[in-house]
Design a protein around this motif. Structure first.
Motif, PDB file in Angstrom:
ATOM      1  N   SER A   1      13.791  15.723  27.918  1.00 24.22           N
ATOM      2  CA  SER A   1      14.072  16.780  28.895  1.00 24.22           C
ATOM      3  C   SER A   1      12.885  17.732  29.023  1.00 24.22           C
ATOM      4  CB  SER A   1      15.351  17.544  28.538  1.00 24.22           C
ATOM      5  OG  SER A   1      15.217  18.188  27.293  1.00 24.22           O
ATOM      6  N   SER A   2      12.224  18.035  27.911  1.00 29.76           N
ATOM      7  CA  SER A   2      11.046  18.896  27.953  1.00 29.76           C
ATOM      8  C   SER A   2       9.907  18.217  28.721  1.00 29.76           C
ATOM      9  CB  SER A   2      10.589  19.236  26.531  1.00 29.76           C
ATOM     10  OG  SER A   2       9.422  20.009  26.564  1.00 29.76           O
ATOM     11  N   THR A   3       9.717  16.944  28.477  1.00 32.69           N
ATOM     12  CA  THR A   3       8.679  16.189  29.182  1.00 32.69           C
ATOM     13  C   THR A   3       8.937  16.184  30.681  1.00 32.69           C
ATOM     14  OG1 THR A   3       8.303  14.800  27.242  1.00 32.69           O
ATOM     15  CG2 THR A   3       7.574  13.932  29.352  1.00 32.69           C
ATOM     16  N   LEU A   4      10.183  15.946  31.076  1.00 34.74           N
ATOM     17  CA  LEU A   4      10.514  15.985  32.507  1.00 34.74           C
ATOM     18  C   LEU A   4      10.181  17.341  33.112  1.00 34.74           C
ATOM     19  CD1 LEU A   4      13.842  13.983  32.742  1.00 34.74           C
ATOM     20  CD2 LEU A   4      11.720  13.503  33.988  1.00 34.74           C
ATOM     21  N   LYS A   5      10.532  18.405  32.403  1.00 33.92           N
ATOM     22  CA  LYS A   5      10.229  19.750  32.916  1.00 33.92           C
ATOM     23  C   LYS A   5       8.727  19.972  33.030  1.00 33.92           C
ATOM     24  CE  LYS A   5      14.456  22.051  31.669  1.00 33.92           C
ATOM     25  NZ  LYS A   5      15.018  23.374  31.489  1.00 33.92           N
ATOM     26  N   GLN A   6       7.964  19.460  32.068  1.00 31.53           N
ATOM     27  CA  GLN A   6       6.508  19.587  32.140  1.00 31.53           C
ATOM     28  C   GLN A   6       5.956  18.838  33.346  1.00 31.53           C
ATOM     29  OE1 GLN A   6       5.958  22.284  29.406  1.00 31.53           O
ATOM     30  NE2 GLN A   6       4.170  21.328  30.272  1.00 31.53           N
ATOM     31  N   PHE A   7       6.415  17.613  33.565  1.00 32.77           N
ATOM     32  CA  PHE A   7       5.959  16.853  34.729  1.00 32.77           C
ATOM     33  C   PHE A   7       6.358  17.577  36.024  1.00 32.77           C
ATOM     34  CE2 PHE A   7       5.735  12.873  32.030  1.00 32.77           C
ATOM     35  CZ  PHE A   7       4.395  12.609  32.246  1.00 32.77           C
ATOM     36  N   GLU A   8       7.579  18.086  36.069  1.00 28.55           N
ATOM     37  CA  GLU A   8       8.020  18.829  37.268  1.00 28.55           C
ATOM     38  C   GLU A   8       7.145  20.054  37.501  1.00 28.55           C
ATOM     39  OE1 GLU A   8      12.095  19.467  36.169  1.00 28.55           O
ATOM     40  OE2 GLU A   8      12.745  17.525  36.977  1.00 28.55           O
ATOM     41  N   TYR A   9       6.768  20.726  36.430  1.00 32.86           N
ATOM     42  CA  TYR A   9       5.904  21.895  36.525  1.00 32.86           C
ATOM     43  C   TYR A   9       4.544  21.520  37.118  1.00 32.86           C
ATOM     44  CZ  TYR A   9       2.759  25.625  34.975  1.00 32.86           C
ATOM     45  OH  TYR A   9       1.811  26.599  34.925  1.00 32.86           O
ATOM     46  N   TYR A  10       3.936  20.459  36.586  1.00 33.11           N
ATOM     47  CA  TYR A  10       2.621  20.064  37.101  1.00 33.11           C
ATOM     48  C   TYR A  10       2.709  19.567  38.543  1.00 33.11           C
ATOM     49  CZ  TYR A  10       0.491  21.118  32.709  1.00 33.11           C
ATOM     50  OH  TYR A  10       0.042  21.811  31.611  1.00 33.11           O
ATOM     51  N   LYS A  11       3.784  18.898  38.886  1.00 31.85           N
ATOM     52  CA  LYS A  11       3.971  18.511  40.292  1.00 31.85           C
ATOM     53  C   LYS A  11       4.033  19.758  41.162  1.00 31.85           C
ATOM     54  CE  LYS A  11       6.889  16.054  43.617  1.00 31.85           C
ATOM     55  NZ  LYS A  11       6.744  17.061  44.663  1.00 31.85           N
ATOM     56  N   SER A  12       4.761  20.780  40.705  1.00 32.02           N
ATOM     57  CA  SER A  12       4.892  22.008  41.502  1.00 32.02           C
ATOM     58  C   SER A  12       3.544  22.708  41.676  1.00 32.02           C
ATOM     59  CB  SER A  12       5.924  22.962  40.894  1.00 32.02           C
ATOM     60  OG  SER A  12       5.408  23.648  39.772  1.00 32.02           O
ATOM     61  N   LEU A  13       2.683  22.657  40.657  1.00 32.03           N
ATOM     62  CA  LEU A  13       1.352  23.244  40.798  1.00 32.03           C
ATOM     63  C   LEU A  13       0.555  22.515  41.884  1.00 32.03           C
ATOM     64  CD1 LEU A  13       0.229  23.884  37.097  1.00 32.03           C
ATOM     65  CD2 LEU A  13       1.089  25.553  38.763  1.00 32.03           C
ATOM     66  N   GLY A  14       0.652  21.203  41.888  1.00 34.54           N
ATOM     67  CA  GLY A  14      -0.013  20.428  42.937  1.00 34.54           C
ATOM     68  C   GLY A  14       0.574  20.726  44.301  1.00 34.54           C
ATOM     69  N   ASP A  15       1.903  20.774  44.390  1.00 34.50           N
ATOM     70  CA  ASP A  15       2.575  21.088  45.662  1.00 34.50           C
ATOM     71  C   ASP A  15       2.123  22.443  46.196  1.00 34.50           C
ATOM     72  OD1 ASP A  15       4.145  18.747  45.571  1.00 34.50           O
ATOM     73  OD2 ASP A  15       5.875  19.783  44.686  1.00 34.50           O
ATOM     74  N   LYS A  16       2.148  23.450  45.325  1.00 34.24           N
ATOM     75  CA  LYS A  16       1.812  24.813  45.745  1.00 34.24           C
ATOM     76  C   LYS A  16       0.339  24.942  46.114  1.00 34.24           C
ATOM     77  CE  LYS A  16       5.547  26.834  43.044  1.00 34.24           C
ATOM     78  NZ  LYS A  16       5.896  27.581  41.821  1.00 34.24           N
TER      79      LYS A  16
END
Length: 184
Positions: free
Chosen positions: A7-22
């Motif tokens: 679950s932590s890994t998924l959140k980390q990947f989601e975070y990095y995706k959001s940085l790219g999106d933003k």
């Protein structure tokens, strides 16, 4: 770790995706294609490389080598995108492949051996390898975005001069277990 790693890994990947999106949301297509010096990588090229890697690594993640015969890594460094929308669709395709591979995993998969270029990795090692690889490149995306936008850049983290305000807000909350991305 048994219950928090995935679950932590998924959140980390989601975070990095959001940085790219933003980052990409702040930029025009021309800016996404900008190379600062000849033979450097634009954001578009970095995106193409990240996604090429994702599609190769995460397709049939548990049963096939992560370096697929159909991957042409060298072509990932040629910008072929025609529009910003096409670039973002490709970006989302890579992330969908990653999330579709990780979400069904369970603790029992973490010590399973998978291969990347015939080198054995536990699933945990392979996930960590890719998390580090993508965060490295997404840091490049963000940095290039900041360079391109200059004073018009909208910060994706704690803006300069705002650390005290940020910390005051964090320390005003009761202590508790939560992921740092929960407030984003």
């Amino acid at each position: 770790m048994e219950h928090s790693y995935l679950s932590s890994t998924l959140k980390q990947f989601e975070y990095y995706k959001s940085l790219g999106d933003k980052t990409m949301d702040q930029l025009s297509f021309k800016e996404l294609q900008h190379e600062f010096v000849e033979d450097s990588n634009s954001i578009a090229i970095i995106v193409k490389h990240i996604v090429g890697n994702m599609l190769s690594r995460w397709t049939n993640f548990l049963i096939e080598d992560g370096e697929k015969a159909w991957r042409h890594r060298d072509s990932e460094f040629e910008d072929t995108f025609q529009t910003k929308e096409e670039l973002k669709q490709y970006w989302n395709k890579g992330w969908a492949c990653l999330f579709d591979a990780i979400r069904p995993l369970s603790h029992s998969n973490l010590e399973q051996i998978i291969y990347i270029r015939n080198q054995g990795h536990t699933v945990t090692e392979a996930i960590n390898r890719q998390l580090a690889h993508y965060s490295y490149h997404i840091g490049q995306l963000v940095f290039l975005g900041k360079l391109l936008k200059g004073k018009d850049w909208m910060s994706l983290s704690i803006p300069k001069g705002k650390s005290s305000t940020y910390n005051q807000e964090k320390f005003s909350k009761e202590k508790g277990r939560r992921h740092f991305t929960d407030d984003l």
